[in-house]
Write a protein that holds these residues in place. Structure first.
Motif, PDB file in Angstrom:
ATOM      1  N   ILE A  80       0.871  -1.211   0.054  1.00 39.95           N
ATOM      2  CA  ILE A  80       0.035  -0.093   0.171  1.00 39.95           C
ATOM      3  C   ILE A  80       0.808   1.253   0.160  1.00 39.95           C
ATOM      4  O   ILE A  80       0.573   2.051  -0.788  1.00 39.95           O
ATOM      5  CB  ILE A  80      -0.840   0.112   1.238  1.00 39.95           C
ATOM      6  CG1 ILE A  80      -1.949  -0.976   1.170  1.00 39.95           C
ATOM      7  CG2 ILE A  80      -1.795   1.290   1.264  1.00 39.95           C
ATOM      8  CD1 ILE A  80      -2.987  -1.274   2.048  1.00 39.95           C
ATOM      9  N   THR A  81       1.827   1.218   1.010  1.00 39.18           N
ATOM     10  CA  THR A  81       2.658   2.536   1.103  1.00 39.18           C
ATOM     11  C   THR A  81       3.470   2.686  -0.568  1.00 39.18           C
ATOM     12  O   THR A  81       3.609   3.717  -0.908  1.00 39.18           O
ATOM     13  CB  THR A  81       3.789   2.300   1.963  1.00 39.18           C
ATOM     14  OG1 THR A  81       2.870   2.218   3.324  1.00 39.18           O
ATOM     15  CG2 THR A  81       4.841   3.378   2.284  1.00 39.18           C
ATOM     16  N   LEU A  82       3.916   1.514  -0.797  1.00 44.22           N
ATOM     17  CA  LEU A  82       4.636   1.542  -1.999  1.00 44.22           C
ATOM     18  C   LEU A  82       3.805   2.037  -3.464  1.00 44.22           C
ATOM     19  O   LEU A  82       4.473   2.975  -4.107  1.00 44.22           O
ATOM     20  CB  LEU A  82       5.224   0.236  -2.522  1.00 44.22           C
ATOM     21  CG  LEU A  82       6.176   0.066  -3.807  1.00 44.22           C
ATOM     22  CD1 LEU A  82       7.131   1.146  -3.868  1.00 44.22           C
ATOM     23  CD2 LEU A  82       6.616  -1.147  -3.977  1.00 44.22           C
ATOM     24  N   SER A  83       2.722   1.753  -3.412  1.00 46.08           N
ATOM     25  CA  SER A  83       1.623   1.949  -4.437  1.00 46.08           C
ATOM     26  C   SER A  83       1.386   3.407  -4.340  1.00 46.08           C
ATOM     27  O   SER A  83       1.390   4.251  -5.243  1.00 46.08           O
ATOM     28  CB  SER A  83       0.350   1.150  -4.397  1.00 46.08           C
ATOM     29  OG  SER A  83       0.509  -0.088  -4.578  1.00 46.08           O
ATOM     30  N   LEU A  84       1.324   4.090  -3.213  1.00 51.43           N
ATOM     31  CA  LEU A  84       0.861   5.307  -2.958  1.00 51.43           C
ATOM     32  C   LEU A  84       2.063   6.221  -3.170  1.00 51.43           C
ATOM     33  O   LEU A  84       2.202   7.256  -4.023  1.00 51.43           O
ATOM     34  CB  LEU A  84       0.447   5.287  -1.431  1.00 51.43           C
ATOM     35  CG  LEU A  84       0.129   7.034  -1.016  1.00 51.43           C
ATOM     36  CD1 LEU A  84      -1.035   7.607  -1.874  1.00 51.43           C
ATOM     37  CD2 LEU A  84      -0.036   7.242   0.493  1.00 51.43           C
ATOM     38  N   THR A  85       3.232   5.977  -2.623  1.00 48.28           N
ATOM     39  CA  THR A  85       4.648   6.405  -3.100  1.00 48.28           C
ATOM     40  C   THR A  85       4.894   6.614  -4.616  1.00 48.28           C
ATOM     41  O   THR A  85       5.460   7.643  -5.077  1.00 48.28           O
ATOM     42  CB  THR A  85       5.874   6.060  -2.173  1.00 48.28           C
ATOM     43  OG1 THR A  85       6.358   4.558  -2.789  1.00 48.28           O
ATOM     44  CG2 THR A  85       5.476   6.362  -0.788  1.00 48.28           C
ATOM     45  N   SER A  86       4.532   5.484  -5.266  1.00 40.83           N
ATOM     46  CA  SER A  86       4.771   5.497  -6.820  1.00 40.83           C
ATOM     47  C   SER A  86       3.845   6.435  -7.414  1.00 40.83           C
ATOM     48  O   SER A  86       4.462   7.057  -8.515  1.00 40.83           O
ATOM     49  CB  SER A  86       4.550   4.023  -7.214  1.00 40.83           C
ATOM     50  OG  SER A  86       5.648   3.154  -6.748  1.00 40.83           O
ATOM     51  N   VAL A  91       3.275  11.914  -9.910  1.00 43.69           N
ATOM     52  CA  VAL A  91       2.768  13.154 -10.066  1.00 43.69           C
ATOM     53  C   VAL A  91       3.543  14.279  -9.641  1.00 43.69           C
ATOM     54  O   VAL A  91       3.649  15.417 -10.480  1.00 43.69           O
ATOM     55  CB  VAL A  91       1.724  13.298  -8.705  1.00 43.69           C
ATOM     56  CG1 VAL A  91       1.274  14.793  -8.727  1.00 43.69           C
ATOM     57  CG2 VAL A  91       0.454  12.458  -9.173  1.00 43.69           C
ATOM     58  N   LEU A  92       4.519  14.044  -8.880  1.00 44.44           N
ATOM     59  CA  LEU A  92       5.598  15.044  -8.347  1.00 44.44           C
ATOM     60  C   LEU A  92       6.724  15.157  -9.904  1.00 44.44           C
ATOM     61  O   LEU A  92       6.948  16.553 -10.222  1.00 44.44           O
ATOM     62  CB  LEU A  92       6.297  15.041  -7.241  1.00 44.44           C
ATOM     63  CG  LEU A  92       5.652  15.043  -5.740  1.00 44.44           C
ATOM     64  CD1 LEU A  92       6.587  14.391  -4.761  1.00 44.44           C
ATOM     65  CD2 LEU A  92       5.311  16.381  -5.732  1.00 44.44           C
ATOM     66  N   TYR A  93       7.095  14.224 -10.289  1.00 46.63           N
ATOM     67  CA  TYR A  93       8.001  14.114 -11.050  1.00 46.63           C
ATOM     68  C   TYR A  93       7.557  14.619 -12.620  1.00 46.63           C
ATOM     69  O   TYR A  93       7.847  15.460 -13.181  1.00 46.63           O
ATOM     70  CB  TYR A  93       8.922  12.972 -11.363  1.00 46.63           C
ATOM     71  CG  TYR A  93       9.922  12.792 -12.208  1.00 46.63           C
ATOM     72  CD1 TYR A  93      10.919  13.458 -12.275  1.00 46.63           C
ATOM     73  CD2 TYR A  93       9.818  11.822 -13.234  1.00 46.63           C
ATOM     74  CE1 TYR A  93      12.029  13.679 -13.514  1.00 46.63           C
ATOM     75  CE2 TYR A  93      11.068  11.771 -14.221  1.00 46.63           C
ATOM     76  CZ  TYR A  93      11.742  12.567 -14.302  1.00 46.63           C
ATOM     77  OH  TYR A  93      12.947  12.562 -15.057  1.00 46.63           O
ATOM     78  N   ASN A  94       6.434  13.872 -13.133  1.00 44.11           N
ATOM     79  CA  ASN A  94       5.833  13.930 -14.449  1.00 44.11           C
ATOM     80  C   ASN A  94       4.984  15.254 -14.491  1.00 44.11           C
ATOM     81  O   ASN A  94       4.969  16.023 -15.567  1.00 44.11           O
ATOM     82  CB  ASN A  94       5.194  12.820 -14.682  1.00 44.11           C
ATOM     83  CG  ASN A  94       6.266  11.809 -15.307  1.00 44.11           C
ATOM     84  OD1 ASN A  94       7.328  11.961 -15.605  1.00 44.11           O
ATOM     85  ND2 ASN A  94       5.754  10.371 -15.346  1.00 44.11           N
TER      86      ASN A  94
END
Length: 166
Positions: A80-86, A91-94
Motif C-alpha cells: 500500500i505504501t509503495l503504491s501510494l509513493t509510486s 505526480v511530482l516528477y511527471n
C-alpha cells in the motif's frame, strides 16, 4: 519517555537506514538507466527487507517466530505504501516537474508516517494466547473471553464462556 515515543524513535532510526539503502539502490539504478518506477519498486523492496528484520527484532522486540499473518500484514502495508509513493512520485516528477531525487525525498517523508502507523497497527500488534488474539496493553483475560464468546458457534458454548468471565 513513553513506550510509544521510544518505539517511534527506534522506527525512525531503522527508517534512516532503510532510506539510505533505498536511496543508494534507487540512485544507482536510475543512473544506469533503469526506469524510475521500476527503480522505485526495486529500491523500496531492498529497504523493506531491512525494515522487517530490524523493526521486528529491535523496534518492536519480537522474540517469537514470525507468523504467516505478520509477514502477510507487513507485505500488505508495504505494498500500500509503495503504491501510494509510486503514484506521488509520478505526480511530482511527471506532472509538476519536481526534480527526480527531490521528488523521491518528499515521498520518502510521507511514507515514513504511513508506514509507522500501518506497521504499528497491523503488523507488530498482537499475539496469540490460549487461542485468542489480544493486545497485552489493551485487554484483560475476561474481556477477551467475553468477546470470543460472542463468536461461539452454539448458544451453550457462548453461555459457558460468558459464565467463565464472571
Amino acid at each position: 519517555m513513553t513506550n510509544k515515543w521510544i518505539s517511534f524513535i527506534k522506527f525512525a532510526l531503522v527508517g534512516v537506514l532503510n532510506t539510505l539503502i533505498d536511496f543508494v539502490v534507487y540512485a544507482l539504478l536510475t543512473t544506469i538507466g533503469v526506469n524510475y518506477i521500476l527503480a522505485q519498486w526495486i529500491s523500496y523492496s531492498a529497504g523493506i527487507l531491512n525494515s522487517y528484520v530490524m523493526n521486528r527484532k529491535w523496534t518492536f522486540e519480537r522474540k517469537e517466530k514470525s507468523s504467516k499473518r505478520e509477514v502477510i500484514s507487513f507485505v500488505i502495508v508495504n505494498l500500500i505504501t509503495l503504491s501510494l509513493t509510486s503514484f506521488l512520485l509520478t505526480v511530482l516528477y511527471n506532472k509538476w516537474g519536481v526534480a527526480l531525487l527531490l521528488s523521491k525525498l518528499l515521498i520518502t517523508i510521507v511514507s515514513v508516517g504511513i508506514n509507522f502507523i500501518g506497521t504499528k497497527l497491523f503488523v507488530f500488534t498482537t499475539k496469540k494466547k490460549e487461542g485468542f488474539i489480544y493486545d497485552d496493553k489493551k485487554s484483560s483475560y475476561s474481556s477477551r473471553r467475553f468477546r470470543n464468546s460472542i463468536f461461539a458457534s452454539d448458544k451453550s458454548a457462548a453461555q459457558r464462556n460468558a459464565a467463565n468471565c464472571r
